[in-house]
Motif scaffolding. Structure first.
Motif, PDB file in Angstrom:
ATOM      1  N   GLU A   7      63.455  73.874  77.030  1.00 16.88           N
ATOM      2  CA  GLU A   7      63.324  74.879  78.095  1.00 16.88           C
ATOM      3  C   GLU A   7      61.974  74.731  78.799  1.00 16.88           C
ATOM      4  OE1 GLU A   7      64.476  75.483  75.042  1.00 16.88           O
ATOM      5  OE2 GLU A   7      66.382  76.567  75.249  1.00 16.88           O
ATOM      6  N   LEU A  33      66.200  79.820  78.382  1.00 16.38           N
ATOM      7  CA  LEU A  33      65.623  79.188  79.580  1.00 16.38           C
ATOM      8  C   LEU A  33      65.337  80.213  80.682  1.00 16.38           C
ATOM      9  CD1 LEU A  33      64.915  76.648  81.290  1.00 16.38           C
ATOM     10  CD2 LEU A  33      67.337  76.561  81.956  1.00 16.38           C
ATOM     11  N   TRP A 163      70.050  72.070  74.448  1.00 24.56           N
ATOM     12  CA  TRP A 163      69.293  73.221  73.924  1.00 24.56           C
ATOM     13  C   TRP A 163      69.468  73.387  72.415  1.00 24.56           C
ATOM     14  CZ3 TRP A 163      67.262  73.637  78.513  1.00 24.56           C
ATOM     15  CH2 TRP A 163      68.054  73.521  79.650  1.00 24.56           C
TER      16      TRP A 163
END
Ligand SMILES: Cc1ncc(C[n+]2csc(CCOP(=O)(O)OP(=O)(O)O)c2C)c(N)n1
Length: 375
Positions: A7, A33, A163
């Motif tokens: 992020e 994020l 992620w």
């Protein structure tokens, strides 16, 4: 805690690219994020992605550098805007999407659009980049640059794999407090005396001709404005129904000049999300003039529901826009314009002037408008 997370890398790339506004709508996979972006870059949370395409186009026209950060399904909500606005006027827009429907996807409703997105984008002539893992994150930087360098939208499909295992902080939900809402509203709508053409002439004669911006709605309103007084600070919409007020908001956010938007009743009802954004991000240099002829005038005066159901001034108030006014006459309208009211509801007859076509291409309209803003 956030350093070295995927992020943080995305935020670093946005900053390196001098992105000044991010228009966002959440996806579960980017819940770490989005708050990180909001802490680093001016962020406009959206209620619908298409509205974001309009706002971002306005930001760009005002010489800003916007991005959108959304779920990939939002591309489905904005495909007309991407083609009729961004591709037509050659307006760049990097769109970072959380690509759903493909990687470890358990929600069946994501499959159909998500899996077909690359084909849909290719068939639409919209540039896209797939990023499957953190190792490829630099391709985000390339895609953002590609979009601005070539003046077109570029969709970045970011796999949820990127992620996975991230330690980026997810903030606690906010505390919801009690609040009072009060609205006393009573108004009489008189039988219309003005036509749209007369209303637009009043606007042109009242505003500061050398300084103020006019963004005008698609169809006959733009043609009427062109015929009454063409100027470089007029931005004419040729399509993208519903987005004129969104573009006006984006311009007002990124410009000091006063922005007057000529919207319609049908168009405003197609994208009431624009009013919500205007209520949410109040600016002091934006006036929405909704010229209400109770019909879709440009397509043959088919009735809209403003005659029987919805009062647009009340809709604006309900969206958090406080400074609203109704105008029935040229005097009402010019007084509201002089005091730069936020929302002016103009009641007119369903009459279309016979006007010629605007003789400029979309790209010409954009280029001379942006040049004039620099002067
Ligand atoms: C998505 C979409 N649906 C329909 C149209 C066709 N269309 C073009 S202009 C228009 C009418 C707009 O009405 P309104 O906003 O009330 O403005 P008016 O022409 O009455 O001034 C319509 C329906 C379109 N361009 N785009």
């Amino acid at each position: 805690m956030n350093a070295d997370t995927p992020e943080q890398k995305v935020v670093d790339i946005l900053k390196q690219n001098r992105i000044d506004i991010a228009a966002t709508l959440p996806c579960d996979r980017i819940k770490a994020l989005l708050p990180l972006i909001a802490r680093n870059i001016k962020t406009l949370p959206l209620t619908r992605e298409e509205n974001g395409a309009g706002i971002c186009a306005g930001v760009y026209l005002g010489w800003g550098r916007p991005v959108m950060v959304i779920q990939s399904t939002g591309i489905g909500n904005m495909i007309n805007a991407l083609l009729s606005l961004n591709l037509t006027y050659r307006i760049p827009l990097p769109i970072i999407t959380s690509w759903r429907g493909v990687y470890k996807e358990s929600i069946e409703a994501q499959w159909q659009l998500g899996r077909r997105l690359p084909e849909i984008l290719a068939a639409s002539g919209i540039k896209f980049t797939i990023i499957e893992s953190l190792k490829e994150i630099e391709r985000l930087d390339e895609a953002i640059k590609e979009s601005f360098n070539n003046s077109h939208p570029h969709v970045i499909l970011m796999s949820p794999a990127i992620w996975e295992g991230s330690t980026c902080e997810i903030p606690e939900p906010m505390d919801i407090c009690s609040r009072n809402i009060e609205l006393v509203f009573s108004v009489t709508i008189k039988k219309p005396v003005l036509t749209r053409y007369e209303a637009i002439r009043t606007i042109v004669e009242t505003i500061d001709e050398d300084e103020d911006i006019i963004v005008s709605n698609l169809g006959i309103p733009s043609k009427e404005l062109f015929e009454i007084r063409d100027r470089e600070l007029n931005f004419y919409m040729l399509g993208s129904m519903g987005l004129v007020s969104s573009i006006g908001l984006g311009l007002a956010i990124n410009q000091k000049r006063h922005v007057y938007v000529i919207d319609g009743d049908g168009s405003l009802l197609m994208n009431p999300n624009a009013l919500i954004s205007i209520g949410e991000y109040p600016t002091t240099n934006l006036t929405i003039i909704s010229i209400d002829n109770a019909s879709y005038g440009s397509t043959g005066n088919q009735e809209t529901c403003t005659q029987s159901l919805i009062d647009l001034e009340l809709l604006a108030k309900a969206s958090g826009i406080n400074d609203t006014v109704k105008a029935h006459s040229q005097d009402d309208l010019s007084e509201a314009l002089r005091r730069k009211a936020q929302f002016i509801h103009v009641i007119v007859k369903p009459v279309n002037a016979k006007c010629k076509e605007i003789p400029f291409s979309a790209n010409e309209i954009k280029k001379r408008f942006m040049r004039a803003l620099k002067e």
